[in-house]
Design a protein around this motif. Structure first.
Motif, PDB file in Angstrom:
ATOM      1  N   ALA A  70      -4.592   4.613  -3.963  1.00 23.30           N
ATOM      2  CA  ALA A  70      -3.271   3.931  -2.866  1.00 23.30           C
ATOM      3  C   ALA A  70      -1.935   3.571  -3.030  1.00 23.30           C
ATOM      4  CB  ALA A  70      -3.996   2.565  -2.584  1.00 23.30           C
ATOM      5  N   GLU A  71      -1.141   3.334  -1.438  1.00 23.58           N
ATOM      6  CA  GLU A  71       0.459   3.884  -2.176  1.00 23.58           C
ATOM      7  C   GLU A  71       0.711   3.532  -3.690  1.00 23.58           C
ATOM      8  OE1 GLU A  71       2.410   2.966   1.940  1.00 23.58           O
ATOM      9  OE2 GLU A  71       1.275   4.083   2.612  1.00 23.58           O
ATOM     10  N   ASP A  72       0.163   2.062  -3.718  1.00 21.21           N
ATOM     11  CA  ASP A  72       0.428   0.939  -5.235  1.00 21.21           C
ATOM     12  C   ASP A  72       0.515   1.526  -6.312  1.00 21.21           C
ATOM     13  OD1 ASP A  72      -2.121   0.686  -4.159  1.00 21.21           O
ATOM     14  OD2 ASP A  72      -2.041  -1.999  -4.276  1.00 21.21           O
ATOM     15  N   GLU A  73      -0.543   2.464  -6.238  1.00 17.01           N
ATOM     16  CA  GLU A  73      -0.793   2.974  -7.290  1.00 17.01           C
ATOM     17  C   GLU A  73      -0.057   4.073  -8.033  1.00 17.01           C
ATOM     18  OE1 GLU A  73      -5.548   2.171  -7.179  1.00 17.01           O
ATOM     19  OE2 GLU A  73      -4.596   4.320  -7.732  1.00 17.01           O
ATOM     20  N   ILE A  74       1.647   4.536  -7.178  1.00 21.66           N
ATOM     21  CA  ILE A  74       2.241   5.181  -7.476  1.00 21.66           C
ATOM     22  C   ILE A  74       3.739   4.839  -7.507  1.00 21.66           C
ATOM     23  CG2 ILE A  74       2.524   6.412  -5.060  1.00 21.66           C
ATOM     24  CD1 ILE A  74       2.849   9.188  -7.238  1.00 21.66           C
ATOM     25  N   VAL A  75       4.604   4.649  -8.086  1.00 19.32           N
ATOM     26  CA  VAL A  75       6.049   4.037  -8.271  1.00 19.32           C
ATOM     27  C   VAL A  75       7.193   4.687  -9.118  1.00 19.32           C
ATOM     28  CG1 VAL A  75       7.531   2.340  -9.130  1.00 19.32           C
ATOM     29  CG2 VAL A  75       4.540   1.633  -9.268  1.00 19.32           C
ATOM     30  N   GLY A  76       7.843   5.102  -7.948  1.00 19.52           N
ATOM     31  CA  GLY A  76       9.256   5.917  -8.142  1.00 19.52           C
ATOM     32  C   GLY A  76       9.151   7.125  -7.886  1.00 19.52           C
ATOM     33  N   GLY A  77       7.813   7.235  -7.264  1.00 12.88           N
ATOM     34  CA  GLY A  77       8.126   8.738  -6.035  1.00 12.88           C
ATOM     35  C   GLY A  77       7.955   9.317  -4.854  1.00 12.88           C
ATOM     36  N   ASN A  78       7.409   9.934  -4.540  1.00  8.80           N
ATOM     37  CA  ASN A  78       7.119  10.080  -3.052  1.00  8.80           C
ATOM     38  C   ASN A  78       5.494   8.909  -2.890  1.00  8.80           C
ATOM     39  OD1 ASN A  78       9.753  11.009  -1.892  1.00  8.80           O
ATOM     40  ND2 ASN A  78       8.366  13.170  -2.411  1.00  8.80           N
ATOM     41  N   ALA A  79       5.301   8.389  -1.356  1.00  9.87           N
ATOM     42  CA  ALA A  79       4.378   8.077  -1.692  1.00  9.87           C
ATOM     43  C   ALA A  79       3.352   8.774  -0.837  1.00  9.87           C
ATOM     44  CB  ALA A  79       4.313   7.122  -0.185  1.00  9.87           C
ATOM     45  N   PRO A  80       1.859   8.178  -1.806  1.00  9.92           N
ATOM     46  CA  PRO A  80       0.751   9.384  -1.465  1.00  9.92           C
ATOM     47  C   PRO A  80       0.304   9.207  -0.384  1.00  9.92           C
ATOM     48  CG  PRO A  80       0.307   7.823  -2.482  1.00  9.92           C
ATOM     49  CD  PRO A  80       1.790   7.651  -2.233  1.00  9.92           C
ATOM     50  N   THR A  81       0.286  10.964   0.467  1.00  8.43           N
ATOM     51  CA  THR A  81       0.109  11.284   1.942  1.00  8.43           C
ATOM     52  C   THR A  81      -1.907  11.477   2.208  1.00  8.43           C
ATOM     53  OG1 THR A  81      -0.675  13.183   1.787  1.00  8.43           O
ATOM     54  CG2 THR A  81       1.800  12.593   2.400  1.00  8.43           C
ATOM     55  N   GLU A  82      -1.990  10.363   3.326  1.00 13.32           N
ATOM     56  CA  GLU A  82      -3.327  10.737   3.441  1.00 13.32           C
ATOM     57  C   GLU A  82      -4.294  11.617   3.161  1.00 13.32           C
ATOM     58  OE1 GLU A  82      -6.739   9.674   7.271  1.00 13.32           O
ATOM     59  OE2 GLU A  82      -4.681   9.782   8.465  1.00 13.32           O
ATOM     60  N   TYR A  83      -4.199  12.797   2.909  1.00 12.31           N
ATOM     61  CA  TYR A  83      -4.338  14.038   2.824  1.00 12.31           C
ATOM     62  C   TYR A  83      -4.664  13.949   1.510  1.00 12.31           C
ATOM     63  CZ  TYR A  83      -4.877  19.037   2.036  1.00 12.31           C
ATOM     64  OH  TYR A  83      -5.102  20.327   1.564  1.00 12.31           O
ATOM     65  N   GLU A  84      -3.705  13.523   0.198  1.00  9.02           N
ATOM     66  CA  GLU A  84      -4.079  13.493  -1.236  1.00  9.02           C
ATOM     67  C   GLU A  84      -4.877  12.539  -1.640  1.00  9.02           C
ATOM     68  OE1 GLU A  84       0.281  14.282  -2.004  1.00  9.02           O
ATOM     69  OE2 GLU A  84       0.603  12.142  -1.487  1.00  9.02           O
ATOM     70  N   VAL A  85      -5.283  11.484  -0.871  1.00  6.48           N
ATOM     71  CA  VAL A  85      -6.094  10.428  -1.051  1.00  6.48           C
ATOM     72  C   VAL A  85      -7.283  10.684  -0.989  1.00  6.48           C
ATOM     73  CG1 VAL A  85      -4.424   8.674  -1.483  1.00  6.48           C
ATOM     74  CG2 VAL A  85      -5.321   8.790   0.445  1.00  6.48           C
ATOM     75  N   LYS A  86      -7.412  10.805   0.048  1.00 13.40           N
ATOM     76  CA  LYS A  86      -8.741  11.413   1.186  1.00 13.40           C
ATOM     77  C   LYS A  86     -10.302  11.513   0.705  1.00 13.40           C
ATOM     78  CE  LYS A  86     -10.838  13.416   5.498  1.00 13.40           C
ATOM     79  NZ  LYS A  86     -11.363  12.469   5.738  1.00 13.40           N
ATOM     80  N   ASN A  87      -9.934  12.982  -0.491  1.00 18.95           N
ATOM     81  CA  ASN A  87     -10.995  13.193  -1.025  1.00 18.95           C
ATOM     82  C   ASN A  87     -11.110  12.433  -1.571  1.00 18.95           C
ATOM     83  OD1 ASN A  87     -11.364  15.356   0.168  1.00 18.95           O
ATOM     84  ND2 ASN A  87     -10.372  16.651  -1.039  1.00 18.95           N
TER      85      ASN A  87
END
Length: 328
Positions: A70-87
């Motif tokens: 999810a987006e709130d699981e990364i701080v200080g960088g680019n938000a993950p895309t749906e493609y990155e988290v989907k699998n």
């Protein structure tokens, strides 16, 4: 504690095992994960989890997934895309995996100061349905790694304490309930009307507890035995259709079996506190699993004090809660 470990499968990113405690005989599937760094290289990881993590047996999956969900699981960088988290999201949804309640360091720190949650421990629905408990502590990374050591404590005990009185609706359908009410409710109490009502309720509770113990203790086993007796009578009658007395016994036993089965179902339905009657198909296993799930999910494994210390002893946790709310 001695355990027996059976190796199921090993590949580049996962180690699948089955662990059995030799003391309690509890067993579960355990998968250790180390995910590769790119999306394409991690695809075999998700295939391996889907193939070897069962949905109908308790399973614990833990390790470095190198993937956020999810987006709130990364701080200080680019938000993950749906493609990155989907699998990962799709795999966890398919297997019913969710994070174990945890304490300690939430994020892993990478070069450039980016924080991300890629270390995790998860269990499936069968874990909760089995009444198993787990709590995870993420320790500080230390000097030689940027990952948090993950310590998961299993099979903690839920301490049993006196529970508030609960009125079960199926009591009302018992033949002896009205008689009990007529005999025990008119207790002699002196005082104002409000006090008399409260005092009669207090006195009547002890009679209800005794009534429940006498008529409904070991309810599930009673319902099971009644159903087995009914089934045996029906088998005999099938071979001896001229036996009128046996047919009458079947009618009486059917009423007893249906009453106990309905009472058992009503007990779990009310205790589960959820309106899933349509899903139960007149069975109790659904509600039984809900009760187990609620108990394990509501279990408080540890507590952070204001001074930064962590307590795990159940008696201490209870004392701290009582003391906190008493001093509000």
């Amino acid at each position: 504690m001695p355990v027996e470990l059976e190796l199921i499968h090993v590949d580049v990113q996962t180690i699948h095992t089955k662990i059995r405690c030799l003391v309690s005989d509890n067993s579960f599937n355990f998968t250790l994960v180390y995910g590769n760094h790119t999306i394409s290289d991690r695809r075999p990881l998700w295939d391996s989890l889907i193939e070897f993590v069962p949905q109908d047996e308790p399973a614990l999956v833990s390790g470095d997934f190198n993937n956020v969900m999810a987006e709130d699981e990364i701080v200080g960088g680019n938000a993950p895309t749906e493609y990155e988290v989907k699998n990962m999201v799709d795999t966890c949804a398919l297997l019913g995996l969710e994070d174990v309640m945890s304490t300690g360091c939430r994020f892993k720190r990478s070069e450039g100061g980016i924080l991300s949650k890629i270390d995790r421990a998860m269990v499936n629905e069968a874990w909760y349905a089995s009444g198993y408990m787990a709590a995870t502590e993420y320790l500080p990374p230390g000097a030689y790694t940027d990952h948090s050591p993950v310590i998961t404590t299993l099979f903690g005990n839920i301490s049993s304490y006196p529970k508030p009185f609960k009125f079960f609706n199926f009591w009302l359908k018992h033949d002896k309930f009205n008689e009990l009410m007529e005999q025990k409710w008119p207790a002699s109490v002196v005082g104002m009307a409000q006090y008399k009502l409260a005092e009669r309720c207090r006195l009547f509770k002890s009679h209800l507890r005794a009534f429940n113990f006498q008529e409904f203790s070991d309810l599930s086993n009673r319902a099971k035995v009644a159903a087995e007796i009914l089934e045996e009578l029906q088998k005999r009658t099938d071979w001896d259709i001229s036996n009128v007395e046996q047919r009458e016994q079947i009618q009486d036993q059917r009423k007893i079996s249906a009453y106990l089965a309905d009472s058992e179902r009503a007990y779990f339905e009310q205790k589960a506190k959820l309106k899933y009657s349509l899903l139960s198909d007149r069975g109790t296993s659904f509600f039984h699993s809900l009760v187990n799930r609620n108990n394990t999910r509501n279990y408080i494994a540890c507590l952070h004090r204001n001074d930064g210390s962590i307590i795990k002893d159940q008696a201490e946790i209870i004392r701290d809660f009582v003391e906190y709310f008493t001093n509000l």
